[in-house]
Design a protein around this motif. Structure first.
Motif, PDB file in Angstrom:
ATOM      1  N   ILE A   7      31.505  31.249  37.545  1.00 42.66           N
ATOM      2  CA  ILE A   7      32.306  32.145  36.722  1.00 42.66           C
ATOM      3  C   ILE A   7      33.800  31.941  36.964  1.00 42.66           C
ATOM      4  O   ILE A   7      34.253  31.787  38.096  1.00 42.66           O
ATOM      5  N   ASP A   8      34.576  31.884  35.890  1.00 43.45           N
ATOM      6  CA  ASP A   8      36.010  31.664  35.968  1.00 43.45           C
ATOM      7  C   ASP A   8      36.707  32.929  36.497  1.00 43.45           C
ATOM      8  O   ASP A   8      36.533  34.018  35.958  1.00 43.45           O
ATOM      9  N   HIS A   9      37.505  32.767  37.549  1.00 41.29           N
ATOM     10  CA  HIS A   9      38.153  33.923  38.176  1.00 41.29           C
ATOM     11  C   HIS A   9      39.119  34.622  37.218  1.00 41.29           C
ATOM     12  O   HIS A   9      39.151  35.860  37.152  1.00 41.29           O
ATOM     13  N   ASP A  10      39.920  33.847  36.490  1.00 42.79           N
ATOM     14  CA  ASP A  10      40.891  34.452  35.578  1.00 42.79           C
ATOM     15  C   ASP A  10      40.190  35.226  34.467  1.00 42.79           C
ATOM     16  O   ASP A  10      40.628  36.317  34.083  1.00 42.79           O
ATOM     17  N   ALA A  11      39.103  34.661  33.953  1.00 47.38           N
ATOM     18  CA  ALA A  11      38.356  35.343  32.900  1.00 47.38           C
ATOM     19  C   ALA A  11      37.731  36.631  33.414  1.00 47.38           C
ATOM     20  O   ALA A  11      37.734  37.661  32.727  1.00 47.38           O
ATOM     21  N   LEU A  12      37.205  36.589  34.642  1.00 50.96           N
ATOM     22  CA  LEU A  12      36.593  37.769  35.239  1.00 50.96           C
ATOM     23  C   LEU A  12      37.633  38.856  35.484  1.00 50.96           C
ATOM     24  O   LEU A  12      37.438  40.023  35.122  1.00 50.96           O
ATOM     25  N   LEU A  13      38.756  38.482  36.085  1.00 50.65           N
ATOM     26  CA  LEU A  13      39.810  39.465  36.359  1.00 50.65           C
ATOM     27  C   LEU A  13      40.407  39.995  35.069  1.00 50.65           C
ATOM     28  O   LEU A  13      40.843  41.148  35.011  1.00 50.65           O
ATOM     29  N   GLY A  14      40.409  39.163  34.037  1.00 53.51           N
ATOM     30  CA  GLY A  14      40.896  39.638  32.743  1.00 53.51           C
ATOM     31  C   GLY A  14      40.049  40.770  32.208  1.00 53.51           C
ATOM     32  O   GLY A  14      40.568  41.732  31.617  1.00 53.51           O
ATOM     33  N   GLN A  15      38.742  40.693  32.424  1.00 52.91           N
ATOM     34  CA  GLN A  15      37.842  41.767  32.007  1.00 52.91           C
ATOM     35  C   GLN A  15      38.075  43.029  32.848  1.00 52.91           C
ATOM     36  O   GLN A  15      38.067  44.141  32.329  1.00 52.91           O
ATOM     37  N   ILE A  16      38.277  42.837  34.155  1.00 55.20           N
ATOM     38  CA  ILE A  16      38.501  43.987  35.029  1.00 55.20           C
ATOM     39  C   ILE A  16      39.817  44.686  34.672  1.00 55.20           C
ATOM     40  O   ILE A  16      39.908  45.919  34.682  1.00 55.20           O
ATOM     41  N   GLU A  17      40.837  43.907  34.328  1.00 59.76           N
ATOM     42  CA  GLU A  17      42.154  44.471  34.012  1.00 59.76           C
ATOM     43  C   GLU A  17      42.142  45.320  32.747  1.00 59.76           C
ATOM     44  O   GLU A  17      43.066  46.107  32.518  1.00 59.76           O
ATOM     45  N   ARG A  18      41.100  45.206  31.956  1.00 60.77           N
ATOM     46  CA  ARG A  18      41.005  46.047  30.760  1.00 60.77           C
ATOM     47  C   ARG A  18      40.777  47.505  31.120  1.00 60.77           C
ATOM     48  O   ARG A  18      41.068  48.398  30.325  1.00 60.77           O
ATOM     49  N   ARG A  19      40.236  47.744  32.329  1.00 61.13           N
ATOM     50  CA  ARG A  19      39.960  49.118  32.754  1.00 61.13           C
ATOM     51  C   ARG A  19      40.693  49.507  34.038  1.00 61.13           C
ATOM     52  O   ARG A  19      40.905  50.686  34.298  1.00 61.13           O
ATOM     53  N   VAL A  20      41.064  48.523  34.860  1.00 61.12           N
ATOM     54  CA  VAL A  20      41.709  48.794  36.146  1.00 61.12           C
ATOM     55  C   VAL A  20      43.158  48.315  36.087  1.00 61.12           C
ATOM     56  O   VAL A  20      43.418  47.149  35.781  1.00 61.12           O
ATOM     57  N   CYS A  21      44.086  49.206  36.395  1.00 58.62           N
ATOM     58  CA  CYS A  21      45.504  48.846  36.361  1.00 58.62           C
ATOM     59  C   CYS A  21      46.158  48.866  37.748  1.00 58.62           C
ATOM     60  O   CYS A  21      47.350  48.554  37.871  1.00 58.62           O
ATOM     61  N   ASP A  22      45.413  49.241  38.750  1.00 54.15           N
ATOM     62  CA  ASP A  22      45.945  49.289  40.107  1.00 54.15           C
ATOM     63  C   ASP A  22      46.166  47.858  40.605  1.00 54.15           C
ATOM     64  O   ASP A  22      45.213  47.115  40.859  1.00 54.15           O
ATOM     65  N   ARG A  23      47.407  47.441  40.771  1.00 54.68           N
ATOM     66  CA  ARG A  23      47.714  46.075  41.154  1.00 54.68           C
ATOM     67  C   ARG A  23      47.204  45.736  42.560  1.00 54.68           C
ATOM     68  O   ARG A  23      46.834  44.594  42.836  1.00 54.68           O
ATOM     69  N   ARG A  24      47.189  46.731  43.434  1.00 58.35           N
ATOM     70  CA  ARG A  24      46.687  46.480  44.782  1.00 58.35           C
ATOM     71  C   ARG A  24      45.195  46.152  44.754  1.00 58.35           C
ATOM     72  O   ARG A  24      44.732  45.271  45.479  1.00 58.35           O
ATOM     73  N   MET A  25      44.459  46.871  43.931  1.00 56.20           N
ATOM     74  CA  MET A  25      43.036  46.603  43.809  1.00 56.20           C
ATOM     75  C   MET A  25      42.786  45.225  43.195  1.00 56.20           C
ATOM     76  O   MET A  25      41.924  44.460  43.644  1.00 56.20           O
ATOM     77  N   LEU A  26      43.561  44.885  42.159  1.00 53.85           N
ATOM     78  CA  LEU A  26      43.404  43.588  41.515  1.00 53.85           C
ATOM     79  C   LEU A  26      43.741  42.450  42.478  1.00 53.85           C
ATOM     80  O   LEU A  26      43.073  41.409  42.493  1.00 53.85           O
ATOM     81  N   LYS A  27      44.785  42.661  43.283  1.00 53.34           N
ATOM     82  CA  LYS A  27      45.166  41.653  44.267  1.00 53.34           C
ATOM     83  C   LYS A  27      44.072  41.478  45.308  1.00 53.34           C
ATOM     84  O   LYS A  27      43.770  40.351  45.746  1.00 53.34           O
TER      85      LYS A  27
END
Length: 267
Positions: A7-27
């Motif tokens: 699974i592509d990391h950028d594609a996966l994180l792109g899906q998560i960013e649709r609902r999660v905006c906490d930058r610390r969590m995304l990092k």
């Protein structure tokens, strides 16, 4: 499908960013995904895939494959019914043409995530009139003709060969001769945990025959263990250690615990 490894990391994180905006969590998630694999004293960097064996991997797979669910709602429904769990899925179609179109649609959607259909596990199976069927989530799915109503076929499910081999291996490991010095009650207690867990999962369906086979195997393994404990040679346990004797030990029996599920009939 091979999603955990590719699974592509950028594609996966792109899906998560649709609902999660906490930058610390995304990092944190990005760092976790790219932490690498430690094997043989060497850390190998990874650019795709989710942590193997991690409890969050199925969740991440579901997040990524949400795109597939959306695509199905947008037009795939005309082809059949999509059923998925983590990175496993099956599509029930009325015709082979629809099945081939569904496979093409799934492949196109997954390509955008850096995923591909597993070449060995992906196939088009025929269910009608006792054909080969398919295995999904540990269950073998096939149609069987009703003995009460000849000409009517019902979709049934039972533990797959792999599931049967798995539980037998666990039973065998817990009844090895090296445990003959320990009280039989210890082996029974250990076995009961395995049998209850496995049985609770597979009891919904048509597992009666498979459950009876496991009960007989457990009976045999306990009798062999008891035979070793008492120093008996050969197969003397056959006449000495009966089913009634095993039942007195308090072993959990799978037979009689099946919960039949509704099956669809066809002519």
């Amino acid at each position: 499908m091979s999603s955990f490894d590719e699974i592509d990391h950028d594609a996966l994180l792109g899906q998560i960013e649709r609902r999660v905006c906490d930058r610390r969590m995304l990092k944190l998630l990005r760092g976790w995904l790219r932490a690498g694999v430690f094997e043989g004293g060497i850390v190998s960097a990874i650019e795709a895939g989710t942590p193997q064996g991690s409890p969050i991997s199925p969740l991440l797979a579901n997040i990524a494959l949400h795109v597939l669910g959306q695509a199905w709602q947008g037009g795939g429904q005309r082809l059949g019914v999509l059923v998925k769990y983590a990175d496993d899925l099956v599509i029930l179609c009325a015709t082979r043409t629809q099945a081939e179109q569904a496979r093409e649609l799934v492949a196109a959607v997954l390509d955008g995530l850096g995923l591909r259909l597993h070449p060995e596990k992906t196939r088009i199976a025929h269910l009608a009139r006792g054909a080969e069927g398919f295995t999904f989530l540990g269950f073998e799915h096939r149609t069987r003709e009703s003995w009460r109503q000849p000409g009517r076929w019902y979709l049934q499910k039972w533990p797959s060969r792999r599931a049967m081999a798995s539980v037998k291996a666990k039973v065998r490991a817990r009844t090895e001769r090296r445990y003959a010095r320990l009280p039989l009650e210890w082996a029974v207690e250990d076995l009961n945990r395995v049998l209850r867990g496995w049985g609770n999962y597979f009891r919904y369906g048509n597992s009666g025959r498979k459950f009876a086979q496991i009960d007989c195997y457990v009976n045999e393994r306990l009798a062999i263990l008891a035979s070793a404990k008492h120093g008996l040679q050969g197969r003397n346990w056959v006449t000495r250690f009966t089913h009634e004797w095993v039942n007195q030990l308090g072993i959990h029996r799978l037979n009689g615990t099946v919960k039949p599920t509704l099956a669809y009939a066809s002519r």
